[in-house]
Motif scaffolding. Structure first.
Motif, mmCIF file in Angstrom:
data_model
loop_
_atom_site.group_PDB
_atom_site.id
_atom_site.type_symbol
_atom_site.label_atom_id
_atom_site.label_comp_id
_atom_site.label_asym_id
_atom_site.label_seq_id
_atom_site.Cartn_x
_atom_site.Cartn_y
_atom_site.Cartn_z
ATOM 1 N N ILE A 35 41.722 32.811 26.560
ATOM 2 C CA ILE A 35 41.924 33.730 27.690
ATOM 3 C C ILE A 35 41.351 35.100 27.362
ATOM 4 O O ILE A 35 41.646 35.652 26.301
ATOM 5 N N ASP A 36 40.564 35.638 28.286
ATOM 6 C CA ASP A 36 40.210 37.058 28.224
ATOM 7 C C ASP A 36 40.882 37.707 29.427
ATOM 8 O O ASP A 36 40.683 37.261 30.560
ATOM 9 N N PHE A 37 41.657 38.745 29.192
ATOM 10 C CA PHE A 37 42.412 39.402 30.265
ATOM 11 C C PHE A 37 42.068 40.884 30.287
ATOM 12 O O PHE A 37 42.023 41.534 29.232
ATOM 13 N N GLY A 38 41.853 41.424 31.480
ATOM 14 C CA GLY A 38 41.648 42.869 31.605
ATOM 15 C C GLY A 38 40.530 43.201 32.581
ATOM 16 O O GLY A 38 39.715 42.340 32.927
ATOM 17 N N ALA A 39 40.513 44.474 33.002
ATOM 18 C CA ALA A 39 39.491 44.906 33.944
ATOM 19 C C ALA A 39 38.102 44.686 33.344
ATOM 20 O O ALA A 39 37.876 44.960 32.159
ATOM 21 N N SER A 40 37.212 44.117 34.140
ATOM 22 C CA SER A 40 35.794 43.890 33.784
ATOM 23 C C SER A 40 35.556 42.771 32.777
ATOM 24 O O SER A 40 34.422 42.620 32.299
ATOM 25 N N VAL A 41 36.563 41.965 32.438
ATOM 26 C CA VAL A 41 36.283 40.880 31.475
ATOM 27 C C VAL A 41 35.326 39.832 32.041
ATOM 28 O O VAL A 41 34.806 39.004 31.283
ATOM 29 N N VAL A 42 35.051 39.888 33.346
ATOM 30 C CA VAL A 42 34.058 38.954 33.899
ATOM 31 C C VAL A 42 32.707 39.139 33.206
ATOM 32 O O VAL A 42 31.894 38.200 33.147
ATOM 33 N N PRO B 94 41.530 41.411 36.741
ATOM 34 C CA PRO B 94 42.249 41.842 37.946
ATOM 35 C C PRO B 94 41.360 42.551 38.957
ATOM 36 O O PRO B 94 41.645 42.520 40.154
ATOM 37 N N GLU B 95 40.249 43.144 38.493
ATOM 38 C CA GLU B 95 39.357 43.835 39.442
ATOM 39 C C GLU B 95 38.776 42.872 40.472
ATOM 40 O O GLU B 95 38.482 43.271 41.599
ATOM 41 N N LEU B 96 38.631 41.605 40.090
ATOM 42 C CA LEU B 96 38.071 40.635 41.043
ATOM 43 C C LEU B 96 39.032 40.352 42.199
ATOM 44 O O LEU B 96 38.633 39.806 43.216
ATOM 45 N N THR B 97 40.309 40.685 42.015
ATOM 46 C CA THR B 97 41.293 40.373 43.069
ATOM 47 C C THR B 97 41.562 41.571 43.985
ATOM 48 O O THR B 97 42.313 41.454 44.944
ATOM 49 N N VAL B 98 40.925 42.707 43.695
ATOM 50 C CA VAL B 98 41.214 43.937 44.455
ATOM 51 C C VAL B 98 40.883 43.791 45.940
ATOM 52 O O VAL B 98 41.570 44.331 46.803
ATOM 53 N N GLY B 99 39.837 43.023 46.247
ATOM 54 C CA GLY B 99 39.422 42.883 47.648
ATOM 55 C C GLY B 99 40.143 41.775 48.400
ATOM 56 O O GLY B 99 39.847 41.526 49.576
ATOM 57 N N LEU B 100 41.059 41.091 47.731
ATOM 58 C CA LEU B 100 41.770 40.001 48.413
ATOM 59 C C LEU B 100 42.663 40.622 49.503
ATOM 60 O O LEU B 100 43.484 41.489 49.208
ATOM 61 N N LEU C 77 45.597 48.754 40.586
ATOM 62 C CA LEU C 77 45.137 47.855 39.517
ATOM 63 C C LEU C 77 46.271 47.415 38.596
ATOM 64 O O LEU C 77 46.245 46.312 38.043
ATOM 65 N N GLU C 78 47.289 48.257 38.464
ATOM 66 C CA GLU C 78 48.444 47.874 37.658
ATOM 67 C C GLU C 78 49.148 46.668 38.306
ATOM 68 O O GLU C 78 49.445 45.668 37.650
#
Ligand SMILES: NC(=O)c1ccc[n+]([C@@H]2O[C@H](COP(=O)([O-])OP(=O)(O)OC[C@H]3O[C@@H](n4cnc5c(N)ncnc54)[C@H](O)[C@@H]3O)[C@@H](O)[C@H]2O)c1
Ligand SMILES: [Fe+2]
Length: 391
Positions: A21-28, A186-192, A246-247
């Protein structure tokens, strides 16, 4: 108290190691490294029909392209994917050849990708590979990039597909297609959008609750489930109100992931059995179908599941009385309030159910394999009563 949480000496357990698992903003941005580490320089990206418009697909393809990874893309996954979609995607993957399968999207894209990874490596069609069948060849390696915080589908090797011909769910899966890497960004889910955030977040909450109460619950699944409920319960309303927080998005995607680990170890229960059947009959969104019946199933089950429901109250940070029955009632009330608050608790009628469908939906719920793990025995009549109350 479910004794298995307190008496590990009496519990037989074998836990397989799970994904990196990689977790965190921008890990994509770590995607090329993940492709490399599963032994490929080519990626077959599986995603759903809406993902290009969000900009996420373009971002993923650009990241892979910059790293010199050759890509092909299957964008045909629909919500509640079908065996037909998997067969179509697998045919394209076979034409592309050996590659890592990169699943980008919600549970639908992740589940379809697992099916595609199995069918592409084997001859046959999706419905031949239900999880009870051992495929002759392992599936292609899967890397998961979830863009919703709900299903936890990145934690397991199973996918829920719809067989349109037989109007039932097919559970396709194999250990070889459990994602080797999951990038929880989590940044990928901001636009959901808020509605989808609410529905998928409630899915994660239900995973935690059903996992705690399941017959298959054990000390490890309970540890994951309680932390999942804590994270989702404390962040869902905020993420629905302000998608850019983002939190809250971080708490949600981690909570959904932990809930996925929990359910993979323990199994689920009747809320999922009923919701799958509702969706088969109406096409309803998974999380909304769950939420329509959640507190009613809890209420009906509370005489045997008071102890795990009391743990739900504790995980949600509610004051405890020490009396499991009272604390279970508090949990049921809090779950109902949260579901109302985020706008996910709709009458079944609004999801397309009418009174005439109830016997058929109840039969489907009884036949669904997830239902057998429910802590309380139930009949078709019990399920019909729950459905009628939720109508
Ligand atoms: N394998 C498992 O363990 C497991 C567990 C639970 C549910 N499921 C399955 O998962 C599916 C549901 O998945 P889901 O709830 O994640 O929804 P989904 O994958 O069906 O996606 C719902 C919608 O949200 C859109 N979307 C996704 N991410 C977005 C983003 N970041 N921004 C904007 N739009 C976005 C998609 O395009 C789609 O239209 C069901 O098929 C269910 O059966 C699988
Ligand atoms: Fe679910």
């Amino acid at each position: 108290m479910n004794e298995s949480f307190d008496t590990p000496a009496g519990t037989a357990l074998r836990i397989e190691p799970h994904a990196h698992i990689d977790f965190g903003a921008s890990v994509v941005e770590h995607l090329p490294d993940a492709v490399d580490r599963v032994g490929h320089r080519r990626a077959f990206v599986v995603t759903d029909q809406g993902m290009r418009a969000t900009g996420i697909l373009g971002k993923v393809l650009a990241i892979l392209d910059r790293a010199g990874i050759e890509t092909a893309c299957y964008e045909g996954v629909e919500p509640n994917p079908t065996t037909r979609t998997v067969d179509e995607g697998a045919a394209e993957a076979r034409r592309f050849g050996a590659a890592a399968v990169v699943a980008v999207g919600g549970g639908s894209a992740l589940d379809a990708a697992k099916g595609i990874a199995i069918v592409a490596a084997n001859t046959g069609v999706a419905r031949d590979f239900d999880y009870t069948a051992e495929p002759p060849w392992p599936g292609l390696p899967v890397i998961a990039v979830p863009t919703t915080a709900g299903t936890g589908a990145e934690t397991n090797g199973f996918g829920v597909l719809e067989d349109p011909a037989r109007r039932c769910k097919v559970y396709i899966g194999h250990a070889s297609v459990r994602p080797r890497f999951a990038l929880l960004d989590p940044e990928l889910t901001v636009g959901l959008p808020p509605r989808a955030t609410a529905a998928t977040g409630m899915d994660a909450l239900v995973h935690g609750i059903e996992s705690l109460a399941a017959k298959g619950a054990n000390p490890v699944s309970a540890a994951y489930a309680t932390q999942a409920i804590r994270l989702v319960g404390s962040s869902l309303a905020t993420a629905v109100d302000d998608g850019t927080d983002l939190e809250a998005r971080s708490r949600l995607i981690m909570g959904a992931h932990l809930a996925g680990l929990a359910l993979t170890l323990s199994g689920l229960g009747l809320v999922h059995g009923i919701a799958h059947s509702v969706t088969n009959h109406t096409g309803a969104v998974h999380g909304l179908a769950l939420t329509s019946v959640l507190d009613r199933v809890m209420q009906w089950s509370a005489d045997v599941a008071a102890a795990p429901y009391a743990l739900v109250a504790q995980a949600m940070g509610l004051p405890g009385s020490g009396n499991p029955d009272q604390d279970a009632a508090v949990a049921i009330g809090a779950v109902r309030d949260l579901a109302e608050d985020v706008g996910a608790r709709l009458p079944l009628r609004e999801l397309g159910v009418d009174a005439g469908m109830i016997p058929g939906i109840a039969r489907g719920a009884l036949d669904d394999i997830v239902s057998v793990n429910h802590p309380k025995e139930f009949s078709g009549r019990d399920v019909e009563t729950i459905l009628t109350a939720a109508l």
